[in-house]
Design a protein around this motif. Structure first.
Motif, short mmCIF file in Angstrom:
data_model
loop_
_atom_site.label_atom_id
_atom_site.label_comp_id
_atom_site.label_asym_id
_atom_site.label_seq_id
_atom_site.Cartn_x
_atom_site.Cartn_y
_atom_site.Cartn_z
N LEU A 46 0.83 -1.20 0.00
CA LEU A 46 0.00 0.00 0.00
C LEU A 46 0.87 1.26 0.00
CD1 LEU A 46 -2.85 -1.01 2.42
CD2 LEU A 46 -3.14 -0.23 0.07
N ALA A 47 1.97 1.21 0.72
CA ALA A 47 2.88 2.36 0.73
C ALA A 47 3.39 2.67 -0.67
CB ALA A 47 4.05 2.09 1.69
N ARG A 48 3.69 1.62 -1.43
CA ARG A 48 4.14 1.83 -2.80
C ARG A 48 3.00 2.31 -3.71
NH1 ARG A 48 7.19 -2.45 -0.99
NH2 ARG A 48 5.78 -4.08 -1.67
N ALA A 49 1.78 1.86 -3.43
CA ALA A 49 0.63 2.24 -4.25
C ALA A 49 0.12 3.65 -3.94
CB ALA A 49 -0.50 1.23 -4.07
N HIS A 50 0.47 4.17 -2.78
CA HIS A 50 0.00 5.50 -2.34
C HIS A 50 1.19 6.38 -1.95
CE1 HIS A 50 -4.25 4.36 -2.28
NE2 HIS A 50 -3.80 3.19 -1.89
N PRO A 51 1.94 6.86 -2.94
CA PRO A 51 3.13 7.65 -2.63
C PRO A 51 2.81 9.00 -1.97
CG PRO A 51 2.72 7.66 -4.98
CD PRO A 51 1.75 6.68 -4.38
N ASP A 52 1.53 9.39 -1.97
CA ASP A 52 1.13 10.64 -1.34
C ASP A 52 0.89 10.49 0.16
OD1 ASP A 52 -1.08 8.99 -2.06
OD2 ASP A 52 -2.44 10.67 -1.75
N VAL A 53 1.05 9.27 0.68
CA VAL A 53 0.83 8.98 2.09
C VAL A 53 2.11 8.38 2.66
CG1 VAL A 53 -0.53 7.66 3.77
CG2 VAL A 53 -1.63 8.53 1.68
N ARG A 54 2.50 8.84 3.84
CA ARG A 54 3.67 8.27 4.52
C ARG A 54 3.19 7.12 5.40
NH1 ARG A 54 8.55 11.43 7.42
NH2 ARG A 54 9.58 9.58 8.25
N PHE A 55 3.69 5.93 5.15
CA PHE A 55 3.32 4.73 5.90
C PHE A 55 4.43 4.41 6.90
CE2 PHE A 55 -0.40 2.81 3.80
CZ PHE A 55 -0.55 3.70 2.75
N GLU A 56 4.04 4.22 8.15
CA GLU A 56 5.01 3.89 9.21
C GLU A 56 4.51 2.68 9.98
OE1 GLU A 56 7.97 5.15 9.85
OE2 GLU A 56 7.87 6.79 8.39
#
Length: 133
Positions: A46-56
């Motif tokens: 999902l982090a790769r699919a949503h580059p506009d969101v920072r996943f931690e």
């Protein structure tokens, strides 16, 4: 019919094709949790699919200083923030489409809405500071 864990197609998150900036998706997990172990690859995808969101990814035991007094009872627990305010904190089904729909819904909401405050805001502030946000 596709698998419930399959990633949905990327969807524009706001009108006019612009994407919100500063969004965070923080997964509160534990190394011993089998569900979290299964969810981690989906979360990373999902982090790769949503580059506009920072996943931690935050392990609540290894990084207990970030979690503070927050009592996490169900895994995975997700914290979603718009970069300033924690807007969601709660358990979420460990399925990529569920998190995607939640992100789109929160990003499409009217700006300036009320955050969840309290412990959630404290956790977000500590994660953002620790992770250089």
């Amino acid at each position: 019919m596709s698998s419930p864990a399959a990633l949905p197609e990327p969807t524009p998150t706001s009108q006019g094709g612009a994407t919100p900036s500063g969004w965070w998706a923080v997964c509160l997990c534990a190394a011993w949790c089998g569900t979290c172990g299964i969810y981690r690859p989906l979360f990373d995808e999902l982090a790769r699919a949503h580059p506009d969101v920072r996943f931690e990814w935050v392990d609540i035991e290894d990084e207990s200083d970030l979690v503070g007094d927050l009592d996490v009872e169900t895994f995975p627990t997700l914290l979603i923030a718009d970069g300033e305010r924690a807007l969601f904190l709660g358990p979420l089904l460990p399925q990529a489409p569920v998190l995607t729909r939640l992100l789109i819904s929160l990003q499409g909401a009217a700006p300036g809405g009320a955050g969840v405050g309290g412990d959630a805001q404290g956790v977000f502030d500590r994660v953002r500071t620790a992770r250089g946000g």
